[in-house]
Design a protein around this motif. Sequence first.
Motif, PDB file in Angstrom:
ATOM      1  N   TRP A  24      -2.324 -54.996   6.000  1.00 55.44           N
ATOM      2  CA  TRP A  24      -1.768 -55.935   5.018  1.00 55.44           C
ATOM      3  C   TRP A  24      -0.772 -56.881   5.690  1.00 55.44           C
ATOM      4  CZ3 TRP A  24       1.427 -54.015   0.160  1.00 55.44           C
ATOM      5  CH2 TRP A  24       1.836 -55.119  -0.573  1.00 55.44           C
ATOM      6  N   LEU A  36      -0.818 -64.174  -0.713  1.00 57.50           N
ATOM      7  CA  LEU A  36      -0.737 -62.830  -0.130  1.00 57.50           C
ATOM      8  C   LEU A  36       0.645 -62.643   0.492  1.00 57.50           C
ATOM      9  CD1 LEU A  36      -2.200 -60.167   0.449  1.00 57.50           C
ATOM     10  CD2 LEU A  36      -2.950 -61.151   2.637  1.00 57.50           C
ATOM     11  N   PRO A  39       4.282 -57.132   2.804  1.00 53.90           N
ATOM     12  CA  PRO A  39       4.726 -55.876   2.184  1.00 53.90           C
ATOM     13  C   PRO A  39       6.222 -55.858   1.894  1.00 53.90           C
ATOM     14  CG  PRO A  39       3.197 -55.420   3.969  1.00 53.90           C
ATOM     15  CD  PRO A  39       3.476 -56.886   4.017  1.00 53.90           C
TER      16      PRO A  39
END
Length: 252
Positions: A24, A36, A39
């Motif tokens: 990710w 996107l 994290p």
Amino acid sequence: MRLRLPRSDATLRMLSLLAFLAAWQIAAAVLQSSALPTPATVFGRVVEETVSLALPAHLGITLMRVAVSFALAMAIGTAIGIAMGRWRSVDVLLDGWLVLGLNIPALVTIILCYVWFGLSDTAAVVAVAVNKIPTVIVTVREGARAIDRRLLQVAQAYRLPRWQTLVRVYLPQLYPWLTAAARSGLSLIWKIVLVVELLGRSDGIGFQLNMFFQFFDIAGILAYTLVFAALVLLVEAVALRPLERRLNHWRS
């Protein structure tokens, strides 16, 4: 030189999650897109929503709906499934209804429940339970058909009371089917509850996801989704998997 993999299941699961986070992070760094977030951004949003108490409040409401719907679906589906597996006349009578229930889209059931019962928690719970009951019936019915009748005859020969026969002979044979219905049912109910909340409730995780979608708030969507997914994994690891091992321990 051979590579030795860790044998602990917990270690393997942790490595898998770390690999997901790494993938990710790499994807977010390469794309550099607001669609996107990294994290760190999402986890920061989780902290922000938790401190404001918005996340715990909506999560608690969703969990209440999940718990009530799950209990209703398991209770009704188990009773009907046992009856259909035990008595052929009941199976023939209800089989057409069962096929119909399995093939009606969840969205149709949700809309009808909201039309009939209003935009209320009652309608939401009924819609979720009705969507899950047929799958519980199918699983439990197959388990009831697989019951070893010879063990029941032994219990009858020893003149065990019906209650003891049910608890000590019948249900233990049905436990694998019940746990399978519970695990698959819970995974389905999580999803349907979110759709129900998105369509007709003013609170809950599904409602919040809809609000974030309208404002194109990807970080908020991912934050609530990750917390919800983590809770699902926790319930699976802490409750369902140990319960399944305990109930089926007698087989080994």
